[in-house]
Design a protein around this motif. Structure first.
Motif, mmCIF file in Angstrom:
data_model
loop_
_atom_site.group_PDB
_atom_site.id
_atom_site.type_symbol
_atom_site.label_atom_id
_atom_site.label_comp_id
_atom_site.label_asym_id
_atom_site.label_seq_id
_atom_site.Cartn_x
_atom_site.Cartn_y
_atom_site.Cartn_z
ATOM 1 N N UNK A 183 0.832 -1.203 0.000
ATOM 2 C CA UNK A 183 0.000 0.000 0.000
ATOM 3 C C UNK A 183 0.863 1.248 0.000
ATOM 4 N N UNK A 184 1.940 1.224 0.796
ATOM 5 C CA UNK A 184 2.802 2.397 0.948
ATOM 6 C C UNK A 184 3.619 2.684 -0.309
ATOM 7 N N UNK A 185 4.123 1.636 -0.940
ATOM 8 C CA UNK A 185 5.092 1.835 -2.016
ATOM 9 C C UNK A 185 4.489 1.737 -3.419
ATOM 10 N N UNK A 186 3.450 0.928 -3.582
ATOM 11 C CA UNK A 186 2.996 0.606 -4.933
ATOM 12 C C UNK A 186 1.675 1.249 -5.339
ATOM 13 N N UNK B 203 -3.502 9.575 2.564
ATOM 14 C CA UNK B 203 -3.365 8.229 2.016
ATOM 15 C C UNK B 203 -3.799 7.181 3.024
ATOM 16 N N UNK B 204 -4.128 6.021 2.516
ATOM 17 C CA UNK B 204 -4.498 4.909 3.387
ATOM 18 C C UNK B 204 -3.331 4.516 4.286
ATOM 19 N N UNK C 79 -11.056 3.316 5.346
ATOM 20 C CA UNK C 79 -10.934 4.446 4.436
ATOM 21 C C UNK C 79 -11.525 4.027 3.103
ATOM 22 N N UNK C 80 -12.600 4.717 2.702
ATOM 23 C CA UNK C 80 -13.275 4.428 1.436
ATOM 24 C C UNK C 80 -13.327 5.731 0.634
ATOM 25 N N UNK C 81 -12.528 5.806 -0.411
ATOM 26 C CA UNK C 81 -12.435 7.050 -1.186
ATOM 27 C C UNK C 81 -13.739 7.399 -1.894
ATOM 28 N N UNK C 82 -14.625 6.422 -2.076
ATOM 29 C CA UNK C 82 -15.895 6.712 -2.729
ATOM 30 C C UNK C 82 -16.785 7.608 -1.867
ATOM 31 N N UNK C 83 -16.441 7.775 -0.582
ATOM 32 C CA UNK C 83 -17.206 8.650 0.296
ATOM 33 C C UNK C 83 -16.705 10.094 0.279
#
Length: 331
Positions: free
Chosen positions: A44-47, A62-63, A147-151
């Motif tokens: 998650x952090x790098x890619x 970021x997540x 964490x849901x970016x759609x919100x």
């Protein structure tokens, strides 16, 4: 930033890396299933790319920063306790490609030409040194979030509210079911930056009463329903969704649908840990775990709401059996 004088913030680390001194994850078993995929923090952090606000191209939180901020607060407030590595589940991948590869067929893309992030992410941090036992089941303290970016409204600019879900509760080690109570859940924390996010995490953890939560769950072991009552209850649960709107307003909310209720019914007979007794009776602690087990099929963005609802619903059954109130689901 809001001041929280009851909480220690001395020697707070910066958000540079996840604490590598944390122990390994306690279990490979998933706390949520549905359509999720296990993911490492490193990936998650790098890619994964980070979504931006369209109007100014500034990144959202970021997540990975959300996970690190939570770990930072947990490490501060639970000093001296063992804290395990986060378990992370993701869903709804958003795929893309770099501009230079815009004309390539998908099957010819190199890995370095692909981009990806996941719209929805949920994680848990386990604190196994804070634990208790209910009905022979060991429970350990858990902290985590969604964490849901759609919100979020991505068609905005930096400074607009970003939405997070936070929780603190217990994990039943028998089945990895999560047990969450109302005072251990923030359904929609709106922040505009990391400092506000940290403050919200501190506030939730400081207000949570773990002893009251454990007592509430322990009480469920003292009440049971018969097979006939269970059948009546399940039938009423199925009817609930089709009630007229006005009638439904007077009944405590039930967030479980047909697929989850089917799982509850199946596990009433077949679950190795929480099935009925030989005479068909089932105590409310086991019934509660049938609901939290069925909740594993829920999508990330609805999971915590249903988790809280399971305890509220089962507690209402307990109060009805105790004569404190009447329940439409049992009458």
């Amino acid at each position: 930033m809001e001041t929280l004088p009851t909480l220690s913030r001395v020697n707070r680390p910066t958000l540079m890396h996840l604490n590598t001194e944390l122990d390994e994850q306690s279990s490979s078993r998933a706390f949520i299933e549905a359509n999720t995929t296990a993911m490492s923090f490193r990936e998650i952090r790098q890619d994964h790319i980070i979504p931006v606000f369209v109007k100014d191209n500034e990144p959202l939180i970021s997540q990975s920063d959300f996970i690190m901020a939570t770990q930072e607060v947990v490490t501060d407030l639970f000093r001296g306790e063992q804290i395990l590595q986060p378990q992370i589940r993701v869903s709804h991948p958003i795929k893309g490609r770099i501009p230079d590869a815009k004309d390539k067929p998908a099957n010819q893309l190199q890995e370095w030409e692909r981009t990806i992030y996941y719209e929805r992410m949920m994680f848990c941090l386990e604190i196994p040194t804070i634990m208790d036992t209910i009905d022979g089941n060991t429970l350990t303290l858990m902290v985590g979030g969604v964490k849901a970016y759609n919100q979020d409204n991505l068609y905005n600019k930096k400074g607009a509210s970003e939405h997070f879900k936070l929780f603190i509760g217990f994990k039943n080690l028998v089945c990895t079911n999560l047990c969450v109570r109302t005072d251990g859940y923030l359904a929609d924390l709106k922040v505009t930056g990391l400092d506000q996010l940290r403050s919200g995490i501190y506030r939730l953890l400081d207000s949570y009463d773990q002893h009251k939560h454990l007592r509430q769950m322990q009480t469920l072991t003292e009440y049971a329903i018969t097979e006939q009552q269970f059948a009546h209850l399940l039938g009423r649960c199925r009817m609930y969704a089709y009630l007229p709107g006005e009638e439904k307003k007077s009944i405590p909310q039930l967030l479980y649908g047909d697929s989850q209720l089917n799982a509850v019914c199946n596990d009433y007979y077949k679950d190795s840990s929480f099935c009925r007794q030989a005479d068909g009776d089932i105590n409310l602690w086991r019934l509660y775990n049938l609901f939290t087990g069925a909740n594993k099929s829920t999508y990330i963005d609805q999971f915590l709401d249903r988790s809280v609802n399971a305890l509220d619903f089962t507690t209402q059954m307990q109060q009805a059996l105790d004569g404190e109130n009447t329940s439409w689901f049992l009458k």
